[in-house]
Design a protein around this motif. Structure first.
Motif, short mmCIF file in Angstrom:
data_model
loop_
_atom_site.label_atom_id
_atom_site.label_comp_id
_atom_site.label_asym_id
_atom_site.label_seq_id
_atom_site.Cartn_x
_atom_site.Cartn_y
_atom_site.Cartn_z
N ARG A 192 0.83 -1.21 0.00
CA ARG A 192 0.00 0.00 0.00
C ARG A 192 0.86 1.26 0.00
O ARG A 192 0.51 2.27 -0.63
CB ARG A 192 -0.94 -0.01 1.21
CG ARG A 192 -2.03 -1.09 1.13
CD ARG A 192 -3.11 -0.86 2.18
NE ARG A 192 -2.61 -0.98 3.53
CZ ARG A 192 -2.57 -2.12 4.23
NH1 ARG A 192 -3.00 -3.26 3.67
NH2 ARG A 192 -2.11 -2.14 5.47
N ILE A 193 1.99 1.23 0.70
CA ILE A 193 2.91 2.37 0.70
C ILE A 193 3.42 2.63 -0.73
O ILE A 193 3.45 3.77 -1.20
CB ILE A 193 4.10 2.10 1.65
CG1 ILE A 193 3.63 2.20 3.11
CG2 ILE A 193 5.24 3.10 1.40
CD1 ILE A 193 4.67 1.72 4.11
N VAL A 194 3.78 1.58 -1.42
CA VAL A 194 4.27 1.72 -2.79
C VAL A 194 3.16 2.23 -3.71
O VAL A 194 3.40 3.11 -4.56
CB VAL A 194 4.86 0.39 -3.30
CG1 VAL A 194 5.19 0.47 -4.78
CG2 VAL A 194 6.11 0.02 -2.51
N ASP A 195 1.97 1.69 -3.56
CA ASP A 195 0.84 2.17 -4.37
C ASP A 195 0.59 3.66 -4.12
O ASP A 195 0.33 4.43 -5.06
CB ASP A 195 -0.43 1.38 -4.05
CG ASP A 195 -0.42 -0.02 -4.63
OD1 ASP A 195 0.41 -0.27 -5.54
OD2 ASP A 195 -1.20 -0.87 -4.17
N ARG A 196 0.68 4.09 -2.87
CA ARG A 196 0.46 5.48 -2.55
C ARG A 196 1.55 6.36 -3.20
O ARG A 196 1.27 7.45 -3.71
CB ARG A 196 0.43 5.68 -1.03
CG ARG A 196 0.07 7.09 -0.56
CD ARG A 196 -1.34 7.51 -0.98
NE ARG A 196 -2.38 6.60 -0.52
CZ ARG A 196 -3.01 6.67 0.65
NH1 ARG A 196 -2.70 7.65 1.49
NH2 ARG A 196 -3.95 5.81 0.95
N TYR A 197 2.77 5.88 -3.14
CA TYR A 197 3.86 6.60 -3.80
C TYR A 197 3.59 6.77 -5.30
O TYR A 197 3.73 7.87 -5.85
CB TYR A 197 5.19 5.88 -3.56
CG TYR A 197 6.25 6.13 -4.61
CD1 TYR A 197 6.76 7.41 -4.82
CD2 TYR A 197 6.73 5.09 -5.39
CE1 TYR A 197 7.74 7.64 -5.79
CE2 TYR A 197 7.71 5.30 -6.35
CZ TYR A 197 8.19 6.58 -6.56
OH TYR A 197 9.15 6.80 -7.52
N LEU A 198 3.21 5.68 -5.96
CA LEU A 198 2.97 5.76 -7.40
C LEU A 198 1.84 6.72 -7.74
O LEU A 198 1.85 7.36 -8.81
CB LEU A 198 2.66 4.35 -7.95
CG LEU A 198 3.82 3.34 -7.90
CD1 LEU A 198 3.34 1.97 -8.35
CD2 LEU A 198 4.99 3.81 -8.74
N SER A 199 0.88 6.84 -6.84
CA SER A 199 -0.26 7.73 -7.11
C SER A 199 0.05 9.20 -6.81
O SER A 199 -0.60 10.10 -7.35
CB SER A 199 -1.48 7.29 -6.29
OG SER A 199 -1.28 7.53 -4.91
#
Length: 557
Positions: free
Chosen positions: A522-529
């Motif tokens: 989820r941290i990585v997904d948030r970064y990508l967004s």
């Protein structure tokens, strides 16, 4: 005997010393097996020879000075894995290799085998100066000011069995980069050396002191910014003398130099070192050009002669094969010589154990070093292997052969390039297992296209506060903790080990293993967004702070 390429050549004095040291230890092992020595009596002897007693068996840590191996040495490591261990070895963040399933009675034989290829396990443990680490691209990097292996070898000879520094307050680690770019985590060492250009064209050394991770992490402080080569040994000797005289010996948790530097302050520590230097005979410690030249002469340099069209042939191979092109982007580094390139072989296959290599892989890597890189290999502090001198027109062939042995993963410096200690599977000090969660994260982010989209993102995992996995320095760090007999992981964000070295900040409460894997996703997904165009994970974290990532990590709760 000719010196292997890029490798210091031992002489009769070196080999005689190793032989006598091994026979001395063989006698100690015999007395331990007979019961003449208790474990407490034997412990200091075995630690001086790199032998630990871990959770299930003895572990032998073998020195790979400044991370440089030749193919014959790699084949010997493969033999030890095959004959004396469980068919694999674990390459560490100290540019060493560990064997985790060693029988005590076989250690003298193992040490004799190592000595036959000019290797040993001396000073890989104990309160002494440990293996001096260096830049994995030494002698090859385009931005190099000097070859740090030469000075690392000088430091190895100076520090090995140094009479004044045999029983320091605590273990002591030195790293040296031959480039202004810090590729050795210099600021996280007891002493870190980073080379910079001098006004007269001669390189100078910036010296950082008091860095380290573990229970009390600190970024090293610059004590001197312009030490010339001739004064290097004297300056290091003075720095360590002050530590040896004033370091805490009453409390193991406060015994490292980082605690002393923090307590005194860098100005007071510098003053104490300058006072020590004033009493020393500079002529006695002077590192002359002749002395440096004599060490340099014990290394053999490769003849770097590539066809004029080597670069063009590489570009053609890249256009022809997209998978190869992706690997080149991730796993290669610019070389100083036209037509050559440096290659990082990832020991982090998808779903694998970071830093592990089987005996078969080690044998094949030795073969590939012979056929593609002058018989030379480098171990990195990121737990990977470098072939430093590969012709560009032969790179496609090398990649194809690496894929055959499961070592062609294009993930260097990506989220799949995980650094991890052995953890509770082996270590008696650990609170949690590092390997299973590393495998789960590696599998979760196994898509190489996704890893490339994410970009540079380092994940470091330690099974306990001793931080052997350097979790404080990870862009995302994981620390194993024990909560009422269960394994949990504490997440940190924002660590880094380069010129902007920083210690990661704790994000929030520790989570169970699978919860941690989901939280990182989820941290990585948030970064990508949230990232701006071309922005790295650390850039986005710096711009926004950790609030959006904390929200993402704990949203399931």
């Amino acid at each position: 005997m000719n010196a292997p390429i890029g490798h210091y050549q031992y002489d009769a004095v070196d080999r005689d010393f190793l032989a006598s040291r091994i026979e001395e230890f063989a006698d100690q092992v015999g007395r331990r097996l007979s019961g003449a020595l208790t474990e407490d009596e034997f412990k200091p002897f075995r630690l001086m020879n790199g032998l630990y007693l871990q959770l299930h068996a003895y572990m032998l840590r073998i020195a790979i000075p400044y991370g440089t191996l030749d193919s014959r040495q790699m084949r010997m490591l493969a033999e030890i894995a095959r004959v004396h261990d469980r068919d694999y070895g674990h390459f560490t963040t100290r540019q060493n290799i560990q064997f985790n399933w060693i029988k005590l009675e076989e250690t003298p034989e193992i040490l004799r085998k190592l000595a036959s290829v000019d290797m040993h396990a001396i000073q890989t443990s104990g309160n002494c100066i440990r293996n001096v680490t260096s830049d994995q691209f030494a002698g090859a990097a385009a931005d190099e000011l000097l070859d740090p292996r030469i000075h690392a070898e000088i430091l190895r000879q100076w520090s090995t069995l140094h009479p004044e520094f045999t029983f320091l307050p605590r273990k002591f680690k030195i790293a040296i980069s031959g480039s202004p770019q810090d590729r050795v985590a210099a600021r996280f060492h007891d002493i870190g050396l980073v080379t910079r250009p001098g006004a007269d064209g001669k390189p100078l050394f910036r010296i950082f002191v008091g860095g380290g991770l573990g229970r009390t992490p600190f970024v090293g402080k610059e004590i001197f910014d312009s030490v010339p080569e001739e004064d290097l040994l004297m300056t290091l000797e003075a720095i360590i003398r002050v530590y040896n005289a004033h370091g805490r010996r009453d409390n193991i948790y406060k015994a490292r130099i980082k605690v002393l530097v923090e307590a005194l302050g860098i100005e007071a520590y510098r003053a104490a070192v300058l006072e020590e230097l004033a009493q020393m005979d500079r002529a006695h410690y002077r590192l002359t050009p002749e002395m440096v030249g004599a060490i340099r002469a014990r290394f053999a340099s490769p003849v770097l002669d590539a066809p004029a069209d080597a670069a063009a042939r590489l570009e053609a191979d890249r256009r022809r094969d997209a998978a190869f092109d992706r690997w080149v982007r991730a796993n290669t580094h610019p070389h100083r010589a036209p037509g050559f390139i440096a290659v990082t072989v990832s020991l982090k296959p998808t779903g694998g154990s970071p830093g592990d290599a089987t005996s078969a892989q080690m044998d094949r890597l030795a073969d590939l070093a012979d056929s593609h890189s002058f018989g030379e290999l480098r171990i990195t502090h990121m737990q990977n292997i470098v072939l430093a001198h590969v012709r560009q027109d032969r790179l496609f062939a090398l990649w194809s052969e690496l894929r055959e042995i499961g070592l062609g993963t294009p993930n260097v410096s990506r989220i799949g390039d995980i650094i991890a200690c052995p953890g509770l599977d082996y270590c008696a000090l650990a609170n949690a297992r590092s390997i299973p969660i590393a495998r789960k994260l590696s599998a979760r982010f196994g898509d190489v296209a996704l890893q490339e989209e994410i970009g540079v993102l380092r994940v470091n995992i330690s099974g306990c506060i001793n931080a052997c996995g350097h979790h404080h320095a990870g862009h995302i760090g994981l620390l194993g903790v024990d909560k009422r007999g269960e394994e949990f992981f504490q997440i940190t964000l924002g660590g880094r080990s380069d010129e902007k070295a920083a210690i990661g900040e704790i994000l929030g409460p520790a989570l169970r293993e699978d919860e941690t894997v989901d939280a990182i996703a989820r941290i990585v997904d948030r970064y990508l967004s949230l990232r701006d165009m071309g922005e790295s994970f650390l850039d986005t974290l710096s711009r926004l702070g950790d609030a959006p990532f904390k929200e993402a990590a704990y949203e399931a709760a």
